[in-house]
Design a protein around this motif. Structure first.
Motif, short mmCIF file in Angstrom:
data_model
loop_
_atom_site.label_atom_id
_atom_site.label_comp_id
_atom_site.label_asym_id
_atom_site.label_seq_id
_atom_site.Cartn_x
_atom_site.Cartn_y
_atom_site.Cartn_z
N ASP A 60 0.26 16.18 -18.44
CA ASP A 60 -1.16 15.91 -18.17
C ASP A 60 -1.75 14.90 -19.17
N GLN A 61 -0.97 14.53 -20.19
CA GLN A 61 -1.46 13.55 -21.18
C GLN A 61 -0.85 12.16 -20.96
N ASP A 62 -0.01 12.04 -19.93
CA ASP A 62 0.68 10.76 -19.70
C ASP A 62 -0.29 9.60 -19.50
N SER A 109 -1.40 4.19 -29.62
CA SER A 109 -0.29 5.09 -29.28
C SER A 109 -0.16 6.31 -30.18
N PHE A 110 -1.24 6.71 -30.85
CA PHE A 110 -1.17 7.88 -31.74
C PHE A 110 -0.84 9.12 -30.90
N GLN A 111 0.23 9.81 -31.25
CA GLN A 111 0.65 10.95 -30.44
C GLN A 111 1.54 11.90 -31.23
N LEU A 112 1.44 13.17 -30.85
CA LEU A 112 2.36 14.19 -31.36
C LEU A 112 3.21 14.66 -30.20
N ASP A 113 4.46 14.94 -30.48
CA ASP A 113 5.31 15.50 -29.44
C ASP A 113 4.68 16.79 -28.91
N TRP A 171 4.75 19.98 -30.78
CA TRP A 171 4.12 20.09 -32.09
C TRP A 171 2.59 19.98 -32.03
N GLN A 172 2.05 20.01 -30.84
CA GLN A 172 0.59 19.94 -30.71
C GLN A 172 -0.04 21.32 -30.90
N GLY A 173 -1.34 21.32 -31.18
CA GLY A 173 -2.09 22.58 -31.26
C GLY A 173 -1.85 23.37 -32.54
N ARG A 174 -1.32 22.71 -33.58
CA ARG A 174 -1.05 23.40 -34.86
C ARG A 174 -1.79 22.75 -36.02
N LEU A 228 -1.65 19.67 -36.76
CA LEU A 228 -0.90 18.55 -37.34
C LEU A 228 -1.58 17.21 -37.06
N GLY A 229 -2.37 17.14 -35.98
CA GLY A 229 -3.06 15.89 -35.65
C GLY A 229 -3.95 15.47 -36.80
N ALA A 230 -4.72 16.42 -37.33
CA ALA A 230 -5.63 16.10 -38.45
C ALA A 230 -4.84 15.70 -39.69
N LEU A 251 -9.91 1.96 -32.57
CA LEU A 251 -9.01 2.47 -31.53
C LEU A 251 -9.78 2.65 -30.24
N THR A 252 -9.05 2.75 -29.14
CA THR A 252 -9.67 3.14 -27.88
C THR A 252 -9.09 4.48 -27.47
N VAL A 253 -9.94 5.31 -26.84
CA VAL A 253 -9.49 6.64 -26.41
C VAL A 253 -10.15 6.96 -25.07
N ASN A 273 -11.81 11.13 -21.08
CA ASN A 273 -11.45 12.52 -20.72
C ASN A 273 -10.52 13.16 -21.74
N ASN A 274 -10.20 12.47 -22.79
CA ASN A 274 -9.22 12.98 -23.76
C ASN A 274 -9.94 13.82 -24.83
N THR A 275 -10.33 15.02 -24.41
CA THR A 275 -11.18 15.86 -25.26
C THR A 275 -10.56 16.19 -26.60
N ALA A 276 -9.28 16.50 -26.61
CA ALA A 276 -8.63 16.90 -27.87
C ALA A 276 -8.62 15.73 -28.85
N ALA A 277 -8.25 14.54 -28.36
CA ALA A 277 -8.19 13.38 -29.25
C ALA A 277 -9.59 13.01 -29.73
N LEU A 284 -10.64 15.34 -32.43
CA LEU A 284 -9.86 15.06 -33.65
C LEU A 284 -10.39 13.81 -34.37
N TYR A 285 -10.58 12.72 -33.64
CA TYR A 285 -11.04 11.48 -34.26
C TYR A 285 -12.44 11.66 -34.87
N ARG A 286 -13.31 12.36 -34.15
CA ARG A 286 -14.67 12.53 -34.69
C ARG A 286 -14.62 13.33 -35.97
N ARG A 287 -13.81 14.38 -35.98
CA ARG A 287 -13.69 15.18 -37.21
C ARG A 287 -13.12 14.36 -38.37
N ALA A 288 -12.32 13.38 -38.03
CA ALA A 288 -11.71 12.54 -39.09
C ALA A 288 -12.63 11.39 -39.50
#
Ligand SMILES: CC(C)(COP(=O)(O)OP(=O)(O)OC[C@H]1O[C@@H](n2cnc3c(N)ncnc32)[C@H](O)[C@@H]1OP(=O)(O)O)[C@@H](O)C(=O)NCCC(=O)NCCS
Length: 164
Positions: free
Chosen positions: A28-30, A87-91, A94-97, A99-101, A123-125, A128-132, A135-139
Motif C-alpha cells: 500500500d506504500q508503493d 526515496s526515504f524509506q524503511l523496509d 522495520w517500520q513502526g518501531r 526507526l524512522g525518527a 522533499l516532496t511527500v 495521503n502519506n500520513t505516517a511520513a 514523521l517529517y513534521r516531528r523532525a
C-alpha cells in the motif's frame, strides 16, 4: 544486557548494494516511494545524487538519496544551498518501531558533516502519506504551502527544514 543496536547511515558502497536492492515497502506504500531496485542504478549514475543506506548495526534496514541540488526535485526553484531528500524509506519489516525518527536524526547529523555549506533540505511527500508527514513534521520540517501536482500518485506537499 546486550547493547541496543546502533542506527547509522552510510553511502551505498559495493558491499551494501545487494542488501539495499532487497529492500521493499508495504504494497500500500508503493505509490509513495520507488524501491531501490528501480532507482539505485540511476542514483549511482547521477553525479549530483548520493545513494545512502540506513543500517542497524550491520543490517541494512532502509534507504534514501541526497540530491546535491533541490532543483532536481519536482522542478523546485531552490536556492543553491538547498539539498534534496528523495526515496526515504524503511523496509516493511522495520517500520513502526520508531526507526524512522532515528534515521532522520542520523541523516541530518550526517549531512552536517558531508555538506556543511548546505542551509536547507527539501522533499516532496504524497498528501495521503500520513505516517511520513507525521514523521517529517516531528523532525522539524515545515510545509512550504506549495502543492506539487506532477507525482505519479497524486498531489504532494513540498516540505523543507533548516540544516544545523
Ligand atoms: C515513512 C517511514 C520511513 C516512517 O517510518 P517508521 O519509523 O516506521 O514510522 P512509524 O510507523 O513509527 O510512524 C511515524 C509516525 O507516523 C505515525 N503514523 C504511522 N502510521 C500512521 C497512520 N496510518 N496515520 C497517522 N499517523 C501514522 C506514527 O504514529 C508516528 O508518529 P509519532 O512518532 O508521532 O507517534 C515508513 O513508514 C516508510 O518507509 N514508508 C514507506 C516509504 C515512504 O512513504 N517514504 C516517504 C517518502 S516521502
Amino acid at each position: 544486557m546486550p547493547a541496543s543496536p546502533t542506527l547509522h547511515v552510510r553511502p551505498v558502497a559495493a558491499e551494501l548494494r545487494e542488501a539495499v536492492l532487497r529492500l521493499h515497502v508495504r504494497p500500500d506504500q508503493d505509490g509513495f516511494v520507488s524501491p531501490p531496485a528501480r532507482t539505485l542504478a540511476d542514483a549511482e549514475r547521477c553525479p549530483g545524487s548520493q545513494p545512502m543506506a540506513i543500517l542497524l548495526d550491520d543490517m541494512v534496514v532502509g534507504y534514501y538519496r541526497i540530491e546535491r541540488s533541490a532543483r532536481s526535485l519536482a522542478g523546485y526553484d531552490a536556492e543553491a544551498e538547498a539539498l534534496g531528500l528523495r526515496s526515504f524509506q524503511l523496509d516493511a519489516a522495520w517500520q513502526g518501531r520508531g526507526l524512522g525518527a532515528r534515521a532522520l536524526d542520523a541523516l541530518l547529523t550526517d549531512l552536517a558533516q558531508r555538506h556543511p555549506q548546505a542551509r536547507r533540505i527539501v522533499l516532496t511527500v504524497n498528501c495521503n502519506n500520513t505516517a511520513a508527514l507525521a514523521l517529517y513534521r516531528r523532525a522539524g520540517f515545515a510545509d512550504s504551502g506549495t502543492l506539487y501536482h506532477g507525482g505519479r500518485s497524486g498531489p504532494q506537499h513540498l516540505l523543507w527544514r533548516h540544516l544545523p
